[in-house]
Design an enzyme around this catalytic site. Structure first.
Site, PDB file in Angstrom:
ATOM      1  N   HIS A  45      24.531 -39.673 -57.901  1.00  0.00           N
ATOM      2  CA  HIS A  45      25.505 -38.560 -57.285  1.00  0.00           C
ATOM      3  C   HIS A  45      26.733 -39.172 -56.673  1.00  0.00           C
ATOM      4  CE1 HIS A  45      22.493 -34.991 -56.879  1.00  0.00           C
ATOM      5  NE2 HIS A  45      22.528 -35.424 -58.042  1.00  0.00           N
TER       6      HIS A  45
ATOM      7  N   TYR B 197      24.592 -28.479 -48.722  1.00  0.00           N
ATOM      8  CA  TYR B 197      24.236 -28.409 -47.368  1.00  0.00           C
ATOM      9  C   TYR B 197      25.061 -26.946 -46.801  1.00  0.00           C
ATOM     10  CZ  TYR B 197      22.680 -33.149 -47.267  1.00  0.00           C
ATOM     11  OH  TYR B 197      21.742 -34.308 -47.577  1.00  0.00           O
TER      12      TYR B 197
ATOM     13  N   PRO C 237      16.071 -34.546 -41.394  1.00  0.00           N
ATOM     14  CA  PRO C 237      16.354 -34.733 -42.614  1.00  0.00           C
ATOM     15  C   PRO C 237      17.484 -34.332 -43.068  1.00  0.00           C
ATOM     16  CG  PRO C 237      14.862 -32.911 -42.346  1.00  0.00           C
ATOM     17  CD  PRO C 237      15.016 -33.390 -41.099  1.00  0.00           C
TER      18      PRO C 237
ATOM     19  N   LYS D  83      18.498 -39.591 -44.181  1.00  0.00           N
ATOM     20  CA  LYS D  83      18.444 -41.076 -43.566  1.00  0.00           C
ATOM     21  C   LYS D  83      16.936 -41.484 -43.592  1.00  0.00           C
ATOM     22  CE  LYS D  83      22.736 -41.611 -43.381  1.00  0.00           C
ATOM     23  NZ  LYS D  83      23.140 -42.288 -44.775  1.00  0.00           N
TER      24      LYS D  83
ATOM     25  N   TYR E 285      27.355 -41.117 -45.131  1.00  0.00           N
ATOM     26  CA  TYR E 285      26.113 -40.696 -46.068  1.00  0.00           C
ATOM     27  C   TYR E 285      25.637 -41.646 -46.992  1.00  0.00           C
ATOM     28  CZ  TYR E 285      24.137 -37.048 -48.944  1.00  0.00           C
ATOM     29  OH  TYR E 285      23.110 -36.172 -49.687  1.00  0.00           O
TER      30      TYR E 285
END
Length: 389
Positions: free
Chosen positions: A72, A200, A292, A296, A384
């Protein structure tokens, strides 16, 4: 039984640590209270930072991960009607890999016998002894027999509820914890993802996440109160709610299907210091938990394992007497930065009970700033994809 390093817990952290140490010729025994099938039955996340993929490559077990994993190059934040894409690879030069934690664990587990990594399953009532001495040991029962393993070091990779952290005296350790007033209701289904990257979503009705395990298996979550009854969420209601919270673009591509698994998980931030006490060294969920939201959990465990394996190798191969002593401080520096990122992203994307109209406008202003600021996107992308070791 005598070994150099005894590892408690045969999840990904314990197995990965075991493989790294065996590759250096260090004697290791792993003890696990559950059965292999139970370990593989745990449904967990699967967004891997470069640290996790690098370590799998180092132990020569990255083949299936690279064949079946989904690279990704970014992810999206949704604020109602739009998707704000964070171009992670463009901004950092690195990507993340979607590969289920269960599959990573399977790769480590199946390779253990051929690599000489001994894993003892069904080890009940594990207890740790003489941690402040030069001769620590652990005891356990297996098939009704009392067993003992003497070791130079004991590594606690046994999760939040395991015995390792509890063996640290209260006068020595300190716990920092934040409990969130909501949970994530998740559904796993054999349907294609609604989007090629994770989404998200921040919606007036609460957070939602569109994720995946593969090109044909999807994982979705919505924010719910902690006291929510799972029985009140039949599949159709959950799919309807996801379509609303994820926004029109994602909803248009949402494929519905029966749930393979459905559950509600609470959220917490937790850090225990120090991560070393005498000859006990903690790693992964035994020392820290992150919500979550930032993906991580497994990745922090991987960075712990990197630092810990490095320290043990330096101790055994190079006679470095200071390597073990520096492990906790080095690991915790990265832990707290990851905790900060997960906490900030959780605050940004969720509705809290105390959220008023002003707080809601601040969230939307933050998202609008992120949508128009390359600097803000770079900060998010760097965290990220994983901060440098």
């Amino acid at each position: 039984m005598r070994t150099q390093v005894a590892i408690i817990g045969a999840g990904p952290a314990g197995l990965l640590l075991g493989h790294l140490l065996r590759a250096e010729g260090i004697d290791v025994v792993v003890v696990e209270r559950a059965t292999p099938d139970y370990v593989l039955g745990r449904i967990r996340a699967g967004v891997l930072e470069r640290t996790a993929t690098m370590l799998m490559e180092r132990v020569g077990l990255a083949g299936r991960m690279h064949r079946e994993g989904l690279p990704h190059d970014g992810f999206a934040l949704a604020d109602g009607d739009r998707l704000i894409r964070i171009p992670v690879t463009e901004l950092t030069g690195h990507h993340v890999l979607v590969y289920g934690q269960t599959e990573l664990t399977r790769d480590l587990m199946e390779a253990a016998p051929a690599r000489g990594l001994q894993v003892l399953y069904g080890a009940a009532d594990v207890a740790l002894h003489d941690l402040e001495s030069d001769a620590p040991y652990l005891t356990y029962s297996q098939d009704g027999r009392a067993e003992r393993i003497d070791a130079d070091f004991i590594c606690g990779c046994d999760g939040f509820h395991g015995p390792s952290r509890k063996a640290v005296p209260a006068s020595v350790g300190a716990a920092y914890e934040k409990l969130y007033p909501f949970g994530w209701l998740g559904i796993l289904a054999d349907v294609p993802p609604c989007h090629h990257e994770l989404i998200y979503a921040n919606h007036d009705r609460g957070f939602a996440l569109a994720s995946m395990r593969s090109a044909t298996r999807s994982r979705y979550y919505i924010q719910v109160p902690l006291d929510e009854d799972l029985g009140d969420w039949p599949d159709d209601r959950l799919w309807d709610e996801l379509a609303v919270r994820l926004g029109p673009e994602a909803a248009a591509s949402l494929t519905r299907g029966p749930a393979i698994e459905k559950s509600i998980a609470p959220l917490r931030s937790f850090v225990f210091e120090p991560m070393r006490h005498g000859r006990l060294l903690l790693a992964g969920d035994s020392a820290h938990i992150v919500p979550p939201t930032g993906a991580k959990g497994l990745n922090l465990a991987a960075s712990d394992v990197h630092y810990l394996s490095e320290a043990l190798v330096r101790h055994y191969r190079h006679g470095d007497q200071d390597a073990i002593g520096g492990y906790s401080q080095k690991a915790l520096a990265r832990v707290w930065k990851s905790e900060r990122f997960s906490w900030q992203l959780t605050k940004l994307m969720h509705r809290f009970p105390e959220t008023d109209a002003f707080d809601r406008r601040m969230q939307l202003a933050d998202l609008d700033y992120i949508a128009t600021s390359r600097a803000a996107q770079t900060t998010i992308a760097e965290n990220y994809v994983g901060l440098p070791l």
